[in-house]
Design a protein around this motif. Structure first.
Motif, PDB file in Angstrom:
ATOM      1  N   LEU A 200       0.864  -1.178   0.000  1.00 37.26           N
ATOM      2  CA  LEU A 200       0.000   0.000   0.000  1.00 37.26           C
ATOM      3  C   LEU A 200       0.900   1.227   0.000  1.00 37.26           C
ATOM      4  O   LEU A 200       1.744   1.390   0.882  1.00 37.26           O
ATOM      5  CB  LEU A 200      -0.895   0.015   1.238  1.00 37.26           C
ATOM      6  CG  LEU A 200      -1.738   1.273   1.468  1.00 37.26           C
ATOM      7  CD1 LEU A 200      -2.731   1.477   0.333  1.00 37.26           C
ATOM      8  CD2 LEU A 200      -2.465   1.209   2.802  1.00 37.26           C
ATOM      9  N   ILE A 201       0.755   2.089  -1.015  1.00 34.74           N
ATOM     10  CA  ILE A 201       1.531   3.325  -1.104  1.00 34.74           C
ATOM     11  C   ILE A 201       0.616   4.477  -0.725  1.00 34.74           C
ATOM     12  O   ILE A 201      -0.399   4.719  -1.376  1.00 34.74           O
ATOM     13  CB  ILE A 201       2.085   3.532  -2.529  1.00 34.74           C
ATOM     14  CG1 ILE A 201       2.950   2.341  -2.936  1.00 34.74           C
ATOM     15  CG2 ILE A 201       2.893   4.826  -2.604  1.00 34.74           C
ATOM     16  CD1 ILE A 201       3.346   2.362  -4.407  1.00 34.74           C
ATOM     17  N   PHE A 202       0.971   5.185   0.341  1.00 38.82           N
ATOM     18  CA  PHE A 202       0.136   6.284   0.828  1.00 38.82           C
ATOM     19  C   PHE A 202       0.715   7.626   0.410  1.00 38.82           C
ATOM     20  O   PHE A 202       1.916   7.870   0.537  1.00 38.82           O
ATOM     21  CB  PHE A 202       0.035   6.245   2.348  1.00 38.82           C
ATOM     22  CG  PHE A 202      -0.584   7.501   2.928  1.00 38.82           C
ATOM     23  CD1 PHE A 202      -1.956   7.690   2.892  1.00 38.82           C
ATOM     24  CD2 PHE A 202       0.216   8.491   3.472  1.00 38.82           C
ATOM     25  CE1 PHE A 202      -2.526   8.853   3.402  1.00 38.82           C
ATOM     26  CE2 PHE A 202      -0.340   9.661   3.977  1.00 38.82           C
ATOM     27  CZ  PHE A 202      -1.715   9.835   3.939  1.00 38.82           C
ATOM     28  N   SER A 203      -0.146   8.512  -0.082  1.00 38.46           N
ATOM     29  CA  SER A 203       0.235   9.898  -0.344  1.00 38.46           C
ATOM     30  C   SER A 203      -0.781  10.829   0.309  1.00 38.46           C
ATOM     31  O   SER A 203      -1.979  10.571   0.278  1.00 38.46           O
ATOM     32  CB  SER A 203       0.295  10.178  -1.847  1.00 38.46           C
ATOM     33  OG  SER A 203       0.488  11.570  -2.065  1.00 38.46           O
ATOM     34  N   ILE A 274      -0.670  -3.873  -5.756  1.00 39.43           N
ATOM     35  CA  ILE A 274      -0.131  -2.601  -5.258  1.00 39.43           C
ATOM     36  C   ILE A 274      -1.244  -1.563  -5.338  1.00 39.43           C
ATOM     37  O   ILE A 274      -1.849  -1.366  -6.390  1.00 39.43           O
ATOM     38  CB  ILE A 274       1.085  -2.137  -6.093  1.00 39.43           C
ATOM     39  CG1 ILE A 274       2.225  -3.154  -5.963  1.00 39.43           C
ATOM     40  CG2 ILE A 274       1.554  -0.754  -5.634  1.00 39.43           C
ATOM     41  CD1 ILE A 274       3.417  -2.848  -6.867  1.00 39.43           C
ATOM     42  N   LEU A 275      -1.514  -0.918  -4.219  1.00 39.30           N
ATOM     43  CA  LEU A 275      -2.573   0.088  -4.161  1.00 39.30           C
ATOM     44  C   LEU A 275      -1.985   1.431  -3.757  1.00 39.30           C
ATOM     45  O   LEU A 275      -1.280   1.539  -2.750  1.00 39.30           O
ATOM     46  CB  LEU A 275      -3.643  -0.331  -3.149  1.00 39.30           C
ATOM     47  CG  LEU A 275      -4.809   0.650  -2.943  1.00 39.30           C
ATOM     48  CD1 LEU A 275      -5.555   0.899  -4.245  1.00 39.30           C
ATOM     49  CD2 LEU A 275      -5.769   0.124  -1.873  1.00 39.30           C
ATOM     50  N   ILE A 276      -2.264   2.449  -4.561  1.00 37.40           N
ATOM     51  CA  ILE A 276      -1.840   3.824  -4.282  1.00 37.40           C
ATOM     52  C   ILE A 276      -3.062   4.575  -3.764  1.00 37.40           C
ATOM     53  O   ILE A 276      -4.089   4.626  -4.434  1.00 37.40           O
ATOM     54  CB  ILE A 276      -1.307   4.506  -5.554  1.00 37.40           C
ATOM     55  CG1 ILE A 276      -0.169   3.686  -6.162  1.00 37.40           C
ATOM     56  CG2 ILE A 276      -0.849   5.931  -5.254  1.00 37.40           C
ATOM     57  CD1 ILE A 276       0.154   4.076  -7.595  1.00 37.40           C
ATOM     58  N   SER A 277      -2.957   5.154  -2.573  1.00 39.36           N
ATOM     59  CA  SER A 277      -4.150   5.751  -1.971  1.00 39.36           C
ATOM     60  C   SER A 277      -3.830   6.987  -1.150  1.00 39.36           C
ATOM     61  O   SER A 277      -2.724   7.160  -0.639  1.00 39.36           O
ATOM     62  CB  SER A 277      -4.850   4.724  -1.077  1.00 39.36           C
ATOM     63  OG  SER A 277      -6.012   5.286  -0.475  1.00 39.36           O
ATOM     64  N   THR A 278      -4.838   7.846  -1.034  1.00 37.70           N
ATOM     65  CA  THR A 278      -4.778   8.958  -0.090  1.00 37.70           C
ATOM     66  C   THR A 278      -5.454   8.495   1.198  1.00 37.70           C
ATOM     67  O   THR A 278      -5.720   7.302   1.377  1.00 37.70           O
ATOM     68  CB  THR A 278      -5.509  10.193  -0.662  1.00 37.70           C
ATOM     69  OG1 THR A 278      -6.887   9.836  -0.887  1.00 37.70           O
ATOM     70  CG2 THR A 278      -4.881  10.636  -1.965  1.00 37.70           C
TER      71      THR A 278
END
Length: 300
Positions: A200-203, A274-278
């Motif tokens: 999980l990639i957090f921005s 792979i999940l990119i999320s706010t």
């Protein structure tokens, strides 16, 4: 288990890093600090003046945080700021003055989507005038008496910021993803240390999340396709405030099928690797299938 992954931010902004930081620090941000531009002898609301000074500091800090977050988030901020300042300036030249919050309400109403335009952003005053609903909205807002303000000094401050941000825009608008040191460090991390893992990639910023998705997993981006192939053709998805409730549920289930009672999705096309999320995922979602969380925006 925490681990710090280091990258060289200055490598992305080679030769312009100090210029960008000093430029942001020099911004007057006059539309947010109007009490400071009242004429001599005119009463100044000390409480409002203090609030506005604090707001200026917050804006500068936000610019720097988006500068660190991603080159694209920073570009979009500079683009929006220039568009707003040029609009604000055009009203000053007409002897008009309105609160910055009112201008932003109208700009949001117009829903301008020009962040990826390479041209120097221009005033949207003509667009407001051409849009009857936007014009009525602006006219309904309480105007500020311009006779109370030193419009010459206010205009000089706005022009200073336009000049500074235009120079910054010219320097950052051509930076390519292959020269983005932070993005490249993330790619290296995903293709080596975290290859085969559920990540999980957090921005903090939606603009950064969308930028990452474009260059890591977007099906119409050749570089993203090549990167996914390097990882083993994994499924990469993005989620932010633009996703409705049903789509969010499907993405969460796809990312964590075991925890969300869909074990048959494991290894199938529905599974998201792979999940990119706010922070839209901060609402008590079950993500226990996840092996690693990469915090892309751990601010200084």
């Amino acid at each position: 288990r925490l681990k710090t992954v280091r990258y060289n931010l200055e490598a992305t902004y080679v030769g312009i890093y100090d210029e960008v930081v000093s430029g942001i620090d020099s911004l007057k941000l006059a539309p947010y600090n109007l009490e400071n531009y009242k004429k001599a002898g005119v009463h100044v609301d000390e409480f409002e003046a203090g609030r506005e000074q604090a707001l200026v500091g917050i804006f500068k800090s936000r610019y720097l945080k988006r500068f660190e977050s991603s080159v694209d988030a920073f570009r979009i901020s500079v683009h929006r700021a220039l568009s707003f300042l040029k609009t604000f300036e055009s009203y000053i030249l007409d002897g008009k003055l309105l609160k910055s919050t009112d201008f932003h309400k109208v700009l949001r109403y117009l829903s301008r989507e020009n962040e990826e335009d390479d041209a120097i952003p221009s005033s949207v005053a003509d667009e407001i005038d051409a849009n009857e609903e936007a014009r009525k909205l602006l006219e309904s807002m309480a105007p500020i008496d311009p006779s109370l303000y030193d419009l010459r000094r206010l205009h000089e401050a706005v022009q200073h910021d336009v000049d500074v941000l235009t120079e910054i825009w010219q320097r950052v608008k051509e930076i390519k993803p292959e020269n983005d040191a932070k993005l490249n460090r993330l790619k290296e991390l995903l293709s080596k240390e975290l290859k085969g893992q559920k990540v999980l990639i957090f921005s903090y910023y939606k603009d950064t999340a969308r930028y990452l998705y474009r260059h890591l997993g977007h099906p119409e981006n050749r570089a993203a396709l090549a990167f996914r192939k390097k990882l083993g053709k994994v499924n990469i998805r993005r989620m932010d405030s633009g996703a409705d409730a049903r789509e969010r549920l499907r993405i969460v289930q796809g990312f964590a099928p075991k925890a969300n009672h869909h074990p048959e999705w494991v290894g199938a096309e529905q599974e998201i690797n792979i999940l990119i999320s706010t922070d839209v995922l901060s609402e008590g979602q079950n993500l226990q299938d996840c092996g690693y969380l990469v915090n892309y925006d751990l601010h200084w």
